[in-house]
Motif scaffolding. Structure first.
Motif, short mmCIF file in Angstrom:
data_model
loop_
_atom_site.label_atom_id
_atom_site.label_comp_id
_atom_site.label_asym_id
_atom_site.label_seq_id
_atom_site.Cartn_x
_atom_site.Cartn_y
_atom_site.Cartn_z
N SER A 99 -79.21 1.70 -8.03
CA SER A 99 -78.71 3.09 -7.97
C SER A 99 -77.82 3.29 -6.76
N MET A 100 -78.19 2.71 -5.62
CA MET A 100 -77.35 2.84 -4.42
C MET A 100 -76.03 2.11 -4.60
N ARG A 101 -76.07 0.93 -5.23
CA ARG A 101 -74.83 0.19 -5.43
C ARG A 101 -73.89 0.93 -6.38
N MET A 102 -74.43 1.51 -7.45
CA MET A 102 -73.57 2.24 -8.39
C MET A 102 -72.93 3.45 -7.71
N ALA A 103 -73.71 4.13 -6.85
CA ALA A 103 -73.15 5.28 -6.12
C ALA A 103 -72.03 4.83 -5.19
N MET A 104 -72.23 3.69 -4.51
CA MET A 104 -71.19 3.18 -3.62
C MET A 104 -69.95 2.78 -4.39
N LEU A 105 -70.14 2.08 -5.53
CA LEU A 105 -68.99 1.63 -6.31
C LEU A 105 -68.18 2.80 -6.83
N GLU A 106 -68.85 3.85 -7.31
CA GLU A 106 -68.12 5.00 -7.86
C GLU A 106 -67.28 5.68 -6.80
N SER A 107 -67.87 5.88 -5.60
CA SER A 107 -67.12 6.53 -4.52
C SER A 107 -65.99 5.64 -4.02
N ARG A 108 -66.27 4.34 -3.84
CA ARG A 108 -65.23 3.44 -3.34
C ARG A 108 -64.10 3.28 -4.34
N ALA A 109 -64.43 3.23 -5.63
CA ALA A 109 -63.39 3.11 -6.65
C ALA A 109 -62.48 4.33 -6.64
N PHE A 110 -63.07 5.52 -6.47
CA PHE A 110 -62.25 6.74 -6.39
C PHE A 110 -61.30 6.66 -5.21
N MET A 111 -61.82 6.25 -4.04
CA MET A 111 -60.99 6.13 -2.84
C MET A 111 -59.85 5.13 -3.06
N CYS A 112 -60.18 3.96 -3.61
CA CYS A 112 -59.16 2.93 -3.83
C CYS A 112 -58.12 3.38 -4.84
N LYS A 113 -58.55 4.16 -5.85
CA LYS A 113 -57.60 4.68 -6.85
C LYS A 113 -56.59 5.59 -6.18
N VAL A 114 -57.06 6.50 -5.31
CA VAL A 114 -56.15 7.42 -4.63
C VAL A 114 -55.21 6.66 -3.70
N MET A 115 -55.74 5.62 -3.03
CA MET A 115 -54.93 4.84 -2.09
C MET A 115 -54.08 3.79 -2.80
N ARG A 116 -54.21 3.68 -4.13
CA ARG A 116 -53.47 2.73 -4.96
C ARG A 116 -53.87 1.28 -4.66
N LYS A 117 -55.11 1.10 -4.25
CA LYS A 117 -55.66 -0.25 -4.15
C LYS A 117 -56.23 -0.59 -5.53
N ASN A 118 -55.32 -0.87 -6.45
CA ASN A 118 -55.68 -0.91 -7.86
C ASN A 118 -56.64 -2.04 -8.21
N ASN A 119 -56.48 -3.21 -7.58
CA ASN A 119 -57.36 -4.34 -7.91
C ASN A 119 -58.82 -4.02 -7.59
N GLN A 120 -59.06 -3.48 -6.39
CA GLN A 120 -60.43 -3.17 -5.99
C GLN A 120 -61.01 -2.04 -6.83
N ALA A 121 -60.19 -1.01 -7.10
CA ALA A 121 -60.67 0.12 -7.90
C ALA A 121 -61.09 -0.34 -9.29
N LEU A 122 -60.25 -1.13 -9.94
CA LEU A 122 -60.56 -1.61 -11.28
C LEU A 122 -61.79 -2.51 -11.27
N ALA A 123 -61.91 -3.38 -10.25
CA ALA A 123 -63.07 -4.27 -10.16
C ALA A 123 -64.36 -3.46 -10.03
N ASP A 124 -64.34 -2.39 -9.23
CA ASP A 124 -65.54 -1.57 -9.05
C ASP A 124 -65.90 -0.84 -10.34
N TYR A 125 -64.92 -0.27 -11.02
CA TYR A 125 -65.20 0.43 -12.28
C TYR A 125 -65.75 -0.54 -13.33
N MET A 126 -65.19 -1.74 -13.40
CA MET A 126 -65.65 -2.70 -14.40
C MET A 126 -67.07 -3.18 -14.09
#
Length: 627
Positions: A99-126
């Motif tokens: 549960s903690m990891r999923m919460a971290m991934l969701e928040s980090r993916a959102f941040m990376c999406k806004v910053m256009r760090k597309n590889n990391q964002a997509l990896a976290d969502y997947m």
């Protein structure tokens, strides 16, 4: 090692005397040692790339850091959130607590999406999607599919965004999903309709559906997004409903302030300032811009600052504050430079990640090559001592040759597939850039139209207002063509039927006589034009419709205007009719001193078309023919 063991059993059943049975035992023993050494070597190679986890990271500290990183991300302070996420990634607890990891991934993916760090964002969502899918958690599967749709919408990849929304919809239809996640799905559906299809009816429908489900605390962020989306929609379709539009923006802003989502608040306040500026309420726009610019400067939100500065600069120019406007233009320029530097750093980081992955794959391939070489050397050494070893070596050698050929073929196929993928990506990127170009051209033309509108409002000579209206219509006529190209999947041709249906009400509203309706019948459903023909033809019809409205009486206007198109022996034939008294006898288009008719003449020449007119008791008819 399967091929070696196959060789052993083949040799055993071929030679059944005692000598070969004894030798077979020695052969099996040696080959047993070989793979163990190879595996041990591979383990050493992989251990160097493993993530070092921190086991003595206190659970209370992990939980506090996770909440802090999420809060910083929601606020928009990504520079402070990044090192915390990096530290959490090494926490043993984060990797063991799902549960903690999923919460971290969701928040980090959102941040990376806004910053256009597309590889990391997509990896976290997947990773999130794989986790929820493996546990058949349909509620969070629907949510993650919607997040993926938003990720691709942010990258302007409409097909992929629509596909993930369809997958989420199937899950919602067939399984129990929380209302908050359904509300968020409706909000992203509305955003897709607004961005990729410009369908105001659908945007309004899906937005209202989202609001009906957005009363729960978990849906407050979604509610803020939808209120902003509706305010933006009403600003385009119900421009004069000031109270409703401003109320929606203010409600959205209040929710975001309470949630401390300051970066999102900046976007909403930007939209409100633009609306005030469009209405000519410069002081209200500046009042909104002041605090949000200060907040954006404090947090170095360069992408937001560029747009905010440009609005402020435009207002200063309209008020005649040229020195302040120049100062703000310099700030906008510096923000653009800073944004480019930030994006360059992110692009380098993305490329470095790809490069590191390629190096790891190359190291693994080299390890496999070394293992193959060691294995072959061992086979050669033992095979040279006996005839059995020679025969076995021959079999192994032939097998390796075949495998090598297959490996080379596989590498070539992978290279071809990679090249095709790169070409496809390049094509998609060019299409996106072309759409972005049309979008920016449209925006610049609309800004120019807005500046003319501001000048019109400040000009006390009412006699000039007609000229201002005609000039704004000509600019908006070209802007609408670029808007069409931006909103279409095919970015090269404009559906002229749809275009005229949007252009004619704009002209009628600008020059309308009385309160009567002006019927305009358009029959050009088969007419699809490239941009080099769409813009000249659009300007022609802008002038013809404007001319009819200006010079026809109310009775003639009530009978309407008709525009029809057809294919005539490979040429396009367009007829324009109204019910006026016609043109004066001896009228010559090329000699006309009217600005409108001069524009028509120039556009006819640009189209390399022929133009004729005919006046009768039934009215005036213009005919245009071009290839």
């Amino acid at each position: 090692m399967k091929f070696i063991s196959d060789s052993i059993f083949t040799t055993y059943f071929t030679f059944k005397n005692s000598y070969f049975v004894i030798f077979r035992g020695i052969w099996v023993f040696v080959l047993t040692l070989c793979p163990l050494s190879l595996i041990r070597g591979q383990e050493e190679t992989f251990s160097e790339n493993q993530l070092v986890l921190i086991s003595d990271y206190p659970a209370e500290e992990v939980s506090a850091d996770l909440q802090k990183a999420i809060s910083l991300t929601d606020y928009g302070n990504y520079n402070d959130a990044i090192p915390i996420f990096e530290k959490l990634e090494h926490s043993e607890l984060i990797h063991s607590n799902d549960s903690m990891r999923m919460a971290m991934l969701e928040s980090r993916a959102f941040m990376c999406k806004v910053m256009r760090k597309n590889n990391q964002a997509l990896a976290d969502y997947m990773e999130m999607l794989d986790y929820y899918t493996s546990r058949q958690d349909f509620n969070n599967m629907a949510k993650t599919e919607t997040l993926l749709a938003e990720y691709y919408r942010a990258r302007a990849l409409g097909d992929l965004s629509d596909r993930h929304l369809e997958i989420a919809e199937e899950i919602i239809d067939n399984h129990e999903v929380d209302p908050c996640n359904i509300s968020y799905w409706f909000s992203r559906k509305a955003a897709n309709e607004s961005q990729f299809r410009s369908n105001a009816n659908n945007v309004g429908f899906f937005s209202q559906k989202a609001l009906e489900l957005a009363n729960e605390p978990c849906a407050q962020y979604t509610k803020a997004l939808i209120l902003n989306e509706l305010a933006y929609l009403y600003g385009a379709t119900h421009f004069d409903e000031v109270e409703r539009i401003v109320s929606h923006y203010e409600q959205s802003s209040e929710i975001l302030r309470n949630m401390n989502r300051q970066r999102d608040l900046a976007t909403v306040q930007h939209n409100l300032a633009v609306y005030y500026a469009r209405r000519g309420e410069a002081d209200k726009s500046l009042e909104v811009l002041g605090p949000i610019i200060a907040l954006a400067e404090l947090n170095e939100w360069h992408s937001a600052l560029e747009d905010l500065y440009l609005i402020q600069m435009t207002i200063f120019q309209s008020k005649g504050w040229y020195e302040r406007a120049y100062h703000i233009s310099r700030k906008a320029y510096q923000s653009k430079i800073s944004l480019m530097v930030d994006q360059y750093a992110i692009d380098v980081e993305e490329l470095q990640a790809v490069h590191d992955r390629e190096l790891a794959e190359k190291a693994l391939a080299e390890a496999e090559v070394r293992a193959d070489n060691n294995q072959r050397a061992l086979v050669y050494t033992i095979g040279g001592s006996t005839l059995l070893a020679i025969s076995t070596l021959t079999v192994v050698f032939l097998f390796l040759r075949v495998r090598k050929k297959n490996s080379q073929l596989s590498i070539q196929q992978e290279a071809i597939a990679k090249t095709n993928e790169q070409l496809s990506y390049s094509l998609e990127e060019k299409e996106v850039l072309y759409k972005e170009l049309n979008h920016r051209v449209k925006n610049n033309l609309m800004v120019l139209s807005g500046l003319i509108y501001l000048q019109e409002q400040t000009d006390e000579d009412r006699g000039n207002h007609g000229l201002y209206g005609a000039l704004r219509n000509r600019i908006q006529t070209m802007a609408m063509v670029h808007e069409k190209l931006y909103g279409l999947e095919s970015t090269t041709r404009v559906n002229f039927q749809e275009y005229l249906e949007e252009l004619s009400p704009l002209i009628c509203n600008t020059f309308r006589k009385g309160s009567g309706h002006i019927p305009i019948n358009i029959s050009c459903k088969e007419l699809s034009l490239p941009i080099n023909k769409a813009i000249p033809l659009a300007l022609i019809f802008n002038e013809l419709i404007t001319n009819s409205i200006k010079h026809l009486n109310d009775k003639a206007l009530a009978q309407g205007i008709s525009i029809s198109c057809k294919n005539d022996n490979g040429s396009t034939l367009i007829e324009y009719r109204d019910h006026g008294n016609g043109l004066p006898t001896g009228f010559d288009l090329s000699a006309s001193k009217s600005m409108g008719m001069r524009i028509v003449n120039l556009m006819i020449q640009q189209l390399k078309a022929t133009f004729s007119h005919h006046s009768s008791d039934e009215g005036l008819r213009f005919t245009i023919r071009f290839d």
